[in-house]
Scaffold this motif. Structure first.
Motif, PDB file in Angstrom:
ATOM      1  N   VAL A   1       0.812  -1.232   0.039  1.00 51.58           N
ATOM      2  CA  VAL A   1      -0.096  -0.078  -0.195  1.00 51.58           C
ATOM      3  C   VAL A   1       0.940   1.165  -0.026  1.00 51.58           C
ATOM      4  O   VAL A   1       1.776   1.364   0.728  1.00 51.58           O
TER       5      VAL A   1
ATOM      6  N   ASN B   1      -0.293   5.370  -0.364  1.00 58.96           N
ATOM      7  CA  ASN B   1      -1.227   6.586  -0.630  1.00 58.96           C
ATOM      8  C   ASN B   1      -2.358   5.865  -1.494  1.00 58.96           C
ATOM      9  O   ASN B   1      -2.809   6.313  -2.530  1.00 58.96           O
ATOM     10  N   SER B   2      -3.131   4.930  -0.893  1.00 58.98           N
ATOM     11  CA  SER B   2      -4.168   4.264  -1.431  1.00 58.98           C
ATOM     12  C   SER B   2      -5.580   4.308  -1.034  1.00 58.98           C
ATOM     13  O   SER B   2      -6.276   3.497  -1.101  1.00 58.98           O
TER      14      SER B   2
ATOM     15  N   THR C   1      -9.044   3.635  -2.873  1.00 57.04           N
ATOM     16  CA  THR C   1      -9.352   2.472  -3.409  1.00 57.04           C
ATOM     17  C   THR C   1      -9.184   1.323  -2.307  1.00 57.04           C
ATOM     18  O   THR C   1      -9.519   0.155  -2.695  1.00 57.04           O
ATOM     19  N   LEU C   2      -8.356   1.621  -1.355  1.00 52.64           N
ATOM     20  CA  LEU C   2      -8.043   0.400  -0.305  1.00 52.64           C
ATOM     21  C   LEU C   2      -9.037  -0.359   0.239  1.00 52.64           C
ATOM     22  O   LEU C   2      -9.160  -1.437   0.172  1.00 52.64           O
TER      23      LEU C   2
ATOM     24  N   ASP D   1       2.305  -1.205   4.498  1.00 46.11           N
ATOM     25  CA  ASP D   1       2.375   0.333   4.145  1.00 46.11           C
ATOM     26  C   ASP D   1       3.546   0.952   3.854  1.00 46.11           C
ATOM     27  O   ASP D   1       4.273   0.928   4.709  1.00 46.11           O
TER      28      ASP D   1
ATOM     29  N   SER E   1       2.916   5.964   3.474  1.00 45.89           N
ATOM     30  CA  SER E   1       1.882   6.672   2.794  1.00 45.89           C
ATOM     31  C   SER E   1       1.890   7.801   3.742  1.00 45.89           C
ATOM     32  O   SER E   1       2.024   8.147   4.854  1.00 45.89           O
TER      33      SER E   1
ATOM     34  N   SER F   1      -4.213   6.043   4.590  1.00 43.07           N
ATOM     35  CA  SER F   1      -4.186   4.704   4.140  1.00 43.07           C
ATOM     36  C   SER F   1      -4.193   3.761   5.531  1.00 43.07           C
ATOM     37  O   SER F   1      -4.858   2.851   5.775  1.00 43.07           O
TER      38      SER F   1
ATOM     39  N   ASP G   1      -3.207  -6.116  -5.342  1.00 40.20           N
ATOM     40  CA  ASP G   1      -2.600  -4.893  -5.021  1.00 40.20           C
ATOM     41  C   ASP G   1      -3.867  -3.900  -4.512  1.00 40.20           C
ATOM     42  O   ASP G   1      -5.004  -4.428  -4.684  1.00 40.20           O
ATOM     43  N   SER G   2      -3.433  -2.667  -3.975  1.00 46.06           N
ATOM     44  CA  SER G   2      -4.479  -2.194  -3.074  1.00 46.06           C
ATOM     45  C   SER G   2      -5.574  -1.304  -3.958  1.00 46.06           C
ATOM     46  O   SER G   2      -6.385  -0.572  -3.707  1.00 46.06           O
ATOM     47  N   ASP G   3      -5.558  -1.428  -5.380  1.00 48.32           N
ATOM     48  CA  ASP G   3      -6.649  -0.778  -6.196  1.00 48.32           C
ATOM     49  C   ASP G   3      -7.216  -1.861  -7.080  1.00 48.32           C
ATOM     50  O   ASP G   3      -8.033  -1.422  -8.005  1.00 48.32           O
TER      51      ASP G   3
END
Length: 257
Positions: free
Chosen positions: A10, A12-13, A16-17, A38, A41, A45, A90-92
């Motif tokens: 992660v 700066n997600s 969508t996280l 992380d 970030s 997040s 992935d976080s998106d």
């Protein structure tokens, strides 16, 4: 029931996280642990991750000691894995609810230590959850069987669908590269003699640009692919050139879906 360790980097997600985490927690195979790293970030997040962790003990977030990029973040998560299988998201991106259950069954039936699946592509502005996903016809199809030689010509495995068996392969980390660490990991597994099996059903959703676009980010991967072929796989210039042509062709083809 096998435990699946889900690895999620992660950075700066926050936008969508939440949907990505929920897509793991709503799996029909509930025996999962979500190992999130992380990567320092600057948005909220980590606050979101701590809220999820307070509500569900399967969410295990940790902050990287320093910025190291997605590959390092994934490795920090893999090192904490307790599961029989290691999978990646992935976080998106999103997993569809039956992804883990169906892929585990597929892996067991085919005695395959490395598996992957077909997946959908969605536009960057998709705001829904995996449980409300409706097929849009944009599918990257999984090849049924891939060996090391075929994988050198083209990366057939979508990282958001990959899963490997720790009992068969041990704990496998990604090589320390700025980009294409996932491709390098699949190649290293196959170089050691394990082929990969692909499940035809699309079971994940990849967040991409608009249909027909080919981002500058995709084009920038050319130099990283070349470095992978030459430095990590020790290919000759002609071999690396043929592999690079295949990689570029794949990006062009997938960008039109």
């Amino acid at each position: 029931m096998p435990l699946v360790s889900v690895v999620m980097p992660v950075y700066n997600s926050a936008a969508t996280l939440g949907a990505a985490v929920r897509s793991v927690l709503t799996q029909t195979h509930a025996d999962v642990e979500l190992l999130v790293t992380d990567d320092q970030s600057s948005d909220n997040s980590m606050d979101l991750l701590m809220e999820f962790a307070a509500q569900d003990e399967r969410v295990l977030p940790k902050t990287a000691p320093e910025r190291g990029g997605a590959g390092r973040a994934r490795n920090l998560a893999i090192e904490r894995a307790r599961g029989d299988y290691v999978a990646f998201l992935d976080s998106d991106d999103l997993w569809l609810p039956e992804k883990t259950e169906k892929q585990l069954g597929f892996a067991a039936e085919g005695d395959a230590p490395l598996t992957f699946t077909s997946y959908f592509k969605m536009d960057a502005d998709y705001a829904g959850d995996s449980t409300s996903w409706v097929s849009n016809g944009r599918v990257i199809r999984a090849r049924g069987h891939v060996d090391y030689r075929a994988m050198l010509r083209r990366d057939y495995i979508g990282a958001l669908t990959a899963m490997y068996d720790r009992n068969a392969l041990g704990t496998r980390l990604m090589p320390e590269m700025r980009k294409r660490q996932d491709y390098a990991l699949w190649l290293s597994i196959m170089r050691d003699g394990a082929d990969a099996r692909g499940l035809a059903e699309p079971l994940a959703v990849y967040r991409a640009g608009q249909t027909g676009s080919l981002s500058s980010n995709k084009l920038s991967l050319v130099k990283y692919n070349w470095s992978l072929y030459r430095e990590h796989e020790d290919l000759s210039v002609p071999q690396a050139t043929r592999a690079l042509v295949g990689a570029v062709w794949q990006s062009l083809r997938n960008s039109r879906i």
